[in-house]
Design an enzyme around this catalytic site. Structure first.
Site, short mmCIF file in Angstrom:
data_model
loop_
_atom_site.label_atom_id
_atom_site.label_comp_id
_atom_site.label_asym_id
_atom_site.label_seq_id
_atom_site.Cartn_x
_atom_site.Cartn_y
_atom_site.Cartn_z
N CYS A 1 -20.94 39.91 -11.16
CA CYS A 1 -20.67 41.34 -11.74
C CYS A 1 -19.46 41.48 -12.74
CB CYS A 1 -20.38 42.14 -10.39
SG CYS A 1 -20.28 43.83 -10.42
N HIS B 1 -25.01 41.90 -7.52
CA HIS B 1 -24.48 41.30 -6.09
C HIS B 1 -25.33 40.83 -5.32
CE1 HIS B 1 -20.02 42.19 -6.77
NE2 HIS B 1 -20.68 43.51 -7.26
N GLU C 1 -25.36 38.62 -3.45
CA GLU C 1 -24.63 38.17 -2.14
C GLU C 1 -24.35 39.16 -1.15
OE1 GLU C 1 -21.14 39.68 -4.53
OE2 GLU C 1 -22.97 38.35 -4.98
#
Length: 305
Positions: free
Chosen positions: A142, A235, A237
């Site tokens: 990001c 993102h 994750e």
């Protein structure tokens, strides 16, 4: 295979309760294996939550990893106890003479600032210069991806008219790429950001390749042709409820924000979101670790041979 982390790191207990294989330091010491040394520069304000997210996803690799954490001295963390940082984190001065197999640079909620206005920008530039000679491959996430693209290639970020937040469909832009090996033709990933990068700025850099993008969210993954730099604008994750927590946080702060797109069933924030990106998130990190770190890193990490 397990990940090796400090025994009393808060994430350890959470992950063990999820049946994720965590190896304590004594067990790792007795294995005749050189684990991959991965260091995470955690720029997120909720550091403990980010640690858990990244360790959870790294644990899906068949490789043994030794994970450590880095923070920048020029920034005072407001949401993480100083005792946690002093116990589990290192400063750049502590590690600048060491080499690592892989580096992850997280996002940061500083998109409203120009890069040079960020209080730790000068120190971050030191890290980004250092990684060229001390890291086999770096995964940027990001804002971390936008910052690295700006530092290394002069690629600007541009403010969006509204926050990009939600779960978006993506396609593979470049076929037969090791990083995206095993990916479906259409896959999902979370995004949460106020700024974007433009295709024309990336395409003018011959060293870079656009690997994946989305009709709604734009460019998702960029890679350097040598595999040593990977830039992910989303993102992958994120946990199931991270976007919900961000939405509630923004509402409490009085920030005008729309519901995350394609996230809540029927756009009803009272309903539980559905997880649609975990498998490809795991595959992205596993491919990076295998093809760009493990397959490329020297066995004797600190050797000049």
């Amino acid at each position: 295979m397990p990940i090796k982390i400090p025994d009393n790191l808060p994430a350890a207990g959470i992950l063990q309760n999820e049946n994720i294989f965590i190896m304590n330091e004594l067990q790792a010491f007795h294995q005749d294996i050189r684990p991959l040394r991965i260091i995470i520069l955690n720029l997120m304000p909720t550091k403990i939550a980010t640690e858990t997210q990244l360790l959870r996803i790294l644990s899906n690799s068949p490789l043994q990893l030794e994970v450590s954490f880095l923070h920048l001295q020029t920034h005072i963390a407001k949401n993480t106890p100083s005792s946690h940082l002093s116990m589990f984190y290192q400063n750049f001065d502590d590690i600048k003479d060491q080499k690592f197999d892989g580096l992850i640079i997280t996002g940061a909620p500083v998109e409203h600032l120009e890069f040079e206005q960020v209080d730790y920008w000068d120190e971050l530039k030191q890290v980004m210069n250092w990684k060229i000679s001390h890291i086999t491959s770096t995964l940027h996430i990001c804002w971390g991806a936008q910052a690295a693209l700006y530092y290394h290639y002069g690629i600007q970020k541009y403010a969006l008219s509204k926050k990009l937040s939600g779960i978006y469909a993506h396609t593979v832009s470049k076929q037969n790429t090791k990083l995206l090996r095993g990916f479906d033709d259409l896959f999902h990933a979370p995004h949460s950001r106020y700024t974007d990068i433009h295709r024309k700025d990336v395409e003018r850099i011959s060293e870079l390749e656009i690997l994946s993008e989305s009709e709604e969210a734009g460019i998702y993954i960029i890679g350097s042709r040598d595999g040593r730099q990977v830039f992910v604008t989303g993102h992958s994750e994120y946990d199931l409820l991270t976007l919900k927590e961000e939405y509630i946080r923004d509402k409490k702060r009085g920030i005008s924000t729309l519901l995350p797109e394609h996230y809540f069933p029927h756009d009803d924030p009272n309903q539980e979101p559905i997880q649609t990106w975990r498998a490809h998130a795991n595959l992205l990190f596993a491919n990076w670790l295998n093809y760009y770190v493990y397959q490329e890193t020297p066995y004797k990490l600190n050797s000049n041979d």
